[in-house]
Each structure stands twice: as C-alpha cells, then as structure tokens.
Design a protein around this motif. Sequence first.
Motif, short mmCIF file in Angstrom:
data_model
loop_
_atom_site.label_atom_id
_atom_site.label_comp_id
_atom_site.label_asym_id
_atom_site.label_seq_id
_atom_site.Cartn_x
_atom_site.Cartn_y
_atom_site.Cartn_z
N UNK A 238 17.29 90.68 40.07
CA UNK A 238 17.92 89.37 39.84
C UNK A 238 17.04 88.21 40.28
N UNK A 239 16.31 88.37 41.39
CA UNK A 239 15.49 87.26 41.88
C UNK A 239 14.32 86.96 40.95
N UNK A 240 13.74 88.00 40.35
CA UNK A 240 12.64 87.79 39.41
C UNK A 240 13.14 87.66 37.98
N UNK A 241 14.44 87.91 37.78
CA UNK A 241 15.04 87.89 36.45
C UNK A 241 14.24 88.77 35.49
N UNK A 242 14.07 90.01 35.90
CA UNK A 242 13.26 90.96 35.16
C UNK A 242 13.93 92.33 35.14
N UNK A 243 13.83 93.03 34.00
CA UNK A 243 14.33 94.39 33.86
C UNK A 243 13.17 95.28 33.41
N UNK A 244 12.98 96.41 34.10
CA UNK A 244 11.92 97.36 33.75
C UNK A 244 12.54 98.54 33.01
N UNK A 245 12.10 98.78 31.78
CA UNK A 245 12.72 99.81 30.95
C UNK A 245 11.81 101.00 30.66
N UNK A 246 10.57 100.98 31.14
CA UNK A 246 9.68 102.11 30.84
C UNK A 246 10.20 103.38 31.49
N UNK A 247 10.27 104.45 30.70
CA UNK A 247 10.75 105.74 31.20
C UNK A 247 12.11 105.58 31.87
N UNK A 248 13.01 104.88 31.18
CA UNK A 248 14.34 104.59 31.74
C UNK A 248 15.22 105.84 31.70
N UNK A 249 14.85 106.81 32.50
CA UNK A 249 15.61 108.05 32.54
C UNK A 249 15.08 109.09 31.57
#
Length: 325
Positions: free
Chosen positions: A36-47
């Motif tokens: 939330x602080x960086x307003x970023x979502x990391x989706x690589x290899x998301x499970x």
Amino acid sequence: MSRIIYPYAVLSGRAEVEITRVRVDSRPLEYARISPSLQTVALDDAGRDDWQEAVFDVRAVLPEEEIAYGPWSELACVAVLKESTTNTRTVQRLTKDRGSGAWQGSVRMRRSRHRSRATLGVQIVAAVEGVRGRMIGRSETDWVIDLQAETPVRDKEIRIVEADFRDGPYAWLRPLKDAPWFVDTSGDMPTVYLNQGIEGLTALLRGSSTVEKATAALVNAQIVSDVWETMFHAAVSEIELDENGRPRIPIGWRESVLETMLPDVLPGLSPADAIVELRARREEGYGWTELQSRIQYAAALRAQLPKQLATTLRLTARSSQGEDR
C-alpha cells in the motif's frame, strides 16, 4: 487536478485510490506481494506460472465537498487499467457506497493482454458546460501492477533480499544481527536486506487479518522511509564539484532521489540552488544537523508513513472496541 490547463472547470482536490484485495484465478494474492505504501502489486509467479486472470478490488475516495458545489452533473468515477507496451486499456465503472461515501468496484486483468507493467488509477468524469464525458479529476498517484516482479517495488532500481543476518551467507551482515533490515547503497543498485533472523518479521509482512495487514503496511512504510532517507544521504555524499567549482548532480538513481526529495528538504529553492545549499551545509557544517529533521520528513512523505500510521491506529482502535463488546 494537475499541471495541465483545461478549458473548463476541474477539481482541485485529489482522488485517493486503494487496492483493497487481489485475487489471481479466484485465489487471494498473499499480502507480501501488495504494498500500500508503494502502491504496487507484484504478480510474477503469483502462486503458479500459468495464471489467467487477476481481479483487483478498488476503493476510491473523492473530494466530495468540492464535487457537491461544482458546476458539473452526471458525475461518474471509473477505474482505468492500462499498459503502454501492449496498448491495453480496461475501464470499469465504480459505484458509490452509501455508508462510507467511497467509490468501489472490481477490475479484471487478463494475463494474455498484458506483458510487463500496468497502471491502475481512477478518473472522474462529468458533464461540464453541457458537454458529457469530460474528465474533471483523477488519482494523484496510480498503482503499479508489475507482472515481472516477485516483490512489490515501485522503483525498479531497488532490490530486495531476504537473508538471516546471524547465520546467513552474508558474513558482513552478522554484526547487524539484531537489525530488522539494512539498506545498502554502495553499489549501482540500492539493496534492502530483510533479516529473516528476526522472529515473526516475515509472518508479520504476510499478515492475514485486517489489523495484521494494517500493521504490515505500517512496517513496510517504515522500511520504505528508511530506504529513502539512506538513499538521500548516499546521493548527497556523491555530489562533486565540476571544473568551475559548481556542484554537479550525480547520475542514476542518486539523481532521481535528489530531484524527488529536495522540494521537501529545502522548499522554496530551485533544484540548482538547493544542490548548492545542500553541499555547502554538509561540507561546512552549518545547519546540517537541523536539516536532518527535514530529510526524515521528506522520506516519511515518500513512504506515506503518516497515512499508514493513521490507518493502523484507526483499525487497531476498532478492533479493540469490537473485543470489548
């Protein structure tokens, strides 16, 4: 709304946007991949490697008081997911919650339509002077959806490494065995080392309950604040004089850090004058100690630390009230 001049009335207040939940093929994305602080979502290899669709629950808070008295009608708030490399754009209309007044909705991202980094923000459109569909406001900062990152880092020039400071592979970290994290700015790429030897730190950053998530966001914001402060000092130490005796701004990430933080560290000065003043204070010693509080303040702003602290305190208070009932 921005530095762009529009030939019609627009909002001066900011729209705040938040991603409250992420699901990948109907499964919740672990919280450590959402910052939330960086307003970023990391989706690589998301499970897994072959995921097909991600769904982002979006919440936006608009400057409602200004909206209520403005010269517009037929107002709508939409979430916009876009990526320039694939020329993809998805627009989803949000609905206003009567209780909280926030605008909410879900945005779907098809994996096949995106390649690397997308952005997710909100736009406010309305009829102004009889013309429908005019944009009168937007989110101040859009979220970054990174399909190629395992850790949510907005600036691609920062690397995150998890290691045990006591018994891990980095012997030089062992004297820092009690530190929860350490920021190394000695190389071309800043690196943040997270201490796996601190019991509960990793679990905290992957909290599942509402209060745990808020606490994780607060800790993450503190880490980010420390990163900004450390990078700023490293950048200042690299300021050198050119052949004419004038301070020369360092290149790379150090230049970016200085340009970002100087307006808050030395407000009212142009970038060139701020660099001169900054180097003079550091070299000659006058006012350098007093400037530290401004540097800490600027770093906290970049990390949205005050906002995360307020959110954590509010949610903790609500949780305590619920337990007392």
